[in-house]
Enzyme design. Structure first.
Site, PDB file in Angstrom:
ATOM      1  N   GLU A 116      73.497   5.341   4.956  1.00 19.23           N
ATOM      2  CA  GLU A 116      74.550   4.882   5.832  1.00 19.23           C
ATOM      3  C   GLU A 116      74.144   3.648   6.567  1.00 19.23           C
ATOM      4  O   GLU A 116      74.394   3.583   7.917  1.00 19.23           O
ATOM      5  CB  GLU A 116      75.128   6.012   7.091  1.00 19.23           C
ATOM      6  CG  GLU A 116      75.473   7.257   5.817  1.00 19.23           C
ATOM      7  CD  GLU A 116      75.946   8.414   6.979  1.00 19.23           C
ATOM      8  OE1 GLU A 116      76.193   8.448   8.005  1.00 19.23           O
ATOM      9  OE2 GLU A 116      76.327   9.479   6.199  1.00 19.23           O
ATOM     10  N   GLU A 129      77.371  12.218   0.073  1.00 17.68           N
ATOM     11  CA  GLU A 129      77.896  13.074   1.080  1.00 17.68           C
ATOM     12  C   GLU A 129      79.068  12.987   1.234  1.00 17.68           C
ATOM     13  O   GLU A 129      80.047  11.933   1.289  1.00 17.68           O
ATOM     14  CB  GLU A 129      77.290  12.643   2.376  1.00 17.68           C
ATOM     15  CG  GLU A 129      75.841  13.202   2.817  1.00 17.68           C
ATOM     16  CD  GLU A 129      75.565  12.683   4.218  1.00 17.68           C
ATOM     17  OE1 GLU A 129      76.327  12.941   5.264  1.00 17.68           O
ATOM     18  OE2 GLU A 129      74.440  12.274   4.313  1.00 17.68           O
TER      19      GLU A 129
END
Ligand code: BMA
Length: 370
Positions: free
Chosen positions: A185, A291
Site C-alpha cells: 500500500e 487484500e
C-alpha cells in the site's frame, strides 16, 4: 576379475552415483520456484480463496486446534493463508495483533502440510523509535536504506525476518514456500514507506534492498515477492510508479477495500484489476487481489453482489491467482463471515462457486496433475 579391475569398477560406479546425485540436486527446484510453477498451473482454472490469520482466531474462538472461520462457514479451509510479522523486528514474541510467533510458525507449517499456500505481510515498526507502520515520518526510509544512519539497525530487522523465514521447515526439513509482501500500500500515505513519506527512488531502493538481503545475503530460496499497492491508481503508469523491477517481483497485486464498499462503484475495482492483469501479462508475472473485504460484512449479499462480480469479470476470472480477505478479530473488526451472521449463506454460496477454490479444490487439482 582381478582386484584392480574390481577397484576400478567400484570407483566408476561410485563416481556415476555421485554425479547423478549432483545433477538431481542441481535440477531440484527451489521451494519458491515450485510454488510459482504451482500457481502458474492453477491460473485460469480456479481463483484461490484466502483469509488472513485464519487458523489463529475468529469470531468467538482463539488458538483452537483445527479451527477456522472459513471452515466453520464453508466446511473447508481456505487455500491461501495470510499472516503478518509486524513486531518480529523488535524481538517481540507476538505480532502487532497479538499472534504469538511460535504459534504463527506452526500454523504456517500446518497450512503448507495440508496443501495450502502462505502469504506474509509486514507491518514494520520504525527503526528509529519503534513507532508503528502508520507513523507519517518522512525521514525513515532514507535513514534505513544503505548510507542512512539507521541502516545497521534495519539490517538487524531484516535478520529477524530472515530467521523467522528460515525456521519455516516441513517434516522433511524443506523450507516452506512463502509469498512475501513487504512495503505494501505504498501509493497511499498512511505508512512511513508511503508516497508522501519517501521518494520514488528511496522506495525502490528499500524494496530492492529487502529482496537482495533476504535472498542473496541470507540465501533464502523459499520466497516469492508480491508487489501490492493500494487502490490509488488509475493508470498503468501510476501503478508502476514505485514498481521496484521485474527481477525482484513475482506477483503483481493490489489491496482494495474502498471500491467494494456498499455505496461505491465496484466497476472501479474491475478497471484497476484489469490494469494489474494487463501489466502482469506483459511482464509474465502472476496477478492477485492481495487484500480486500468489507469491514464487519455489513452487506449480507456482499460476496455475490460485489466480490463475485469483480473477480468473475472476463479476463480477471482467467488471470487472477488468488483473492484474500483480511482478518476476523472479534475485538477489532472482521472480514469473513461466521456461523449465525446474516452474510453466512452468501459467503458459503460464493465459496461454492466452481471457480473459487478452497483447500480441497486445490488439493484435488494437485492430485490430478501429479
Ligand atoms: C489492519 C487492522 C489492524 C491490524 C493491521 C495489521 O487492517 O486489521 O487492526 O493491526 O491491519 O494486521
Amino acid at each position: 576379475m582381478t582386484i584392480n579391475l574390481k577397484i576400478l569398477l567400484g570407483f566408476i560406479i561410485i563416481s556415476w552415483l555421485l554425479h547423478s546425485c549432483t545433477v538431481e540436486e542441481n535440477n531440484k527446484k527451489s521451494p519458491a520456484e515450485e510454488l510459482k510453477e504451482k500457481l502458474r498451473k492453477i491460473k485460469g482454472k480456479g481463483i484461490l480463496f484466502g483469509h488472513q490469520d485464519d487458523l489463529a482466531y475468529g469470531i468467538g474462538w482463539k488458538y483452537k486446534e483445527g479451527e477456522s472461520d472459513v471452515k466453520r462457514v464453508t466446511g473447508d479451509y481456505p487455500a491461501i493463508f495470510g499472516w503478518d510479522i509486524g513486531g518480529i523486528e523488535l524481538g517481540w514474541k507476538k505480532n502487532l495483533d497479538s499472534v504469538p510467533f511460535d504459534k504463527m510458525r506452526s500454523y504456517i507449517i500446518k497450512a503448507h502440510e495440508m496443501g495450502g499456500i502462505n502469504t506474509i505481510s509486514w507491518h514494520t515498526f520504525m527503526a528509529s523509535d519503534s513507532s508503528n507502520s502508520w507513523t507519517r515520518d518522512s525521514t525513515i526510509v532514507k535513514r534505513i536504506i544503505p548510507g542512512g544512519d539507521l541502516h545497521t539497525t534495519f539490517n538487524l530487522h531484516l535478520d529477524a525476518v530472515a530467521d523467522f523465514m528460515t525456521d519455516l521447515k516441513d517434516k522433511e526439513d524443506n523450507l516452506v514456500p512463502i509469498i512475501f509482501r513487504p512495503w505494501h500500500e505504498m501509493i497511499g500515505s498512511w505508512f512511513w514507506w508511503g508516497q508522501k513519506q519517501c521518494s520514488i527512488e528511496e522506495y525502490k531502493t528499500l524494496y530492492r534492498y529487502t529482496v537482495d538481503y533476504l535472498t542473496r545475503i541470507k540465501g533464502l530460496n523459499n520466497l516469492l515477492f508480491a508487489f501490492s499497492p493500494d487502490q490509488n491508481f488509475e493508470s498503468k503508469e501510476l501503478y508502476l510508479e514505485r514498481y521496484p523491477g521485474d527481477d525482484v517481483v513475482d506477483i503483481l497485486g493490489f489491496d482494495d477495500y474502498g471500491d467494494l464498499k456498499p455505496k461505491r462503484d465496484f466497476n472501479k475495482a474491475i478497471d484497476r484489476l484489469n490494469i494489474v492483469i494487463d501489466i502482469a501479462k506483459e511482464k509474465k508475472k502472476l496477478a492477485a487481489f492481495t487484500e480486500t473485504g468489507l469491514e464487519n460484512v455489513t452487506d449480507s449479499l456482499w460476496y455475490t453482489n460485489k466480490l463475485a462480480k469483480v473477480i468473475d469479470f472476463q479476463k480477471i476470472a482467467k488471470e487472477l491467482s488468488y483473492v484474500m480477505l483480511w482478518r476476523s478479530d472479534e475485538d477489532v473488526h472482521f472480514y469473513f463471515s461466521y456461523p449465525g451472521h446474516p452474510s453466512e449463506q452468501d459467503a458459503r454460496k460464493f465459496c461454492e462457486k466452481d471457480n473459487i477454490w478452497l483447500l480441497g479444490d486445490l488439493n484435488g487439482f494437485e492430485k490430478k496433475n501429479h
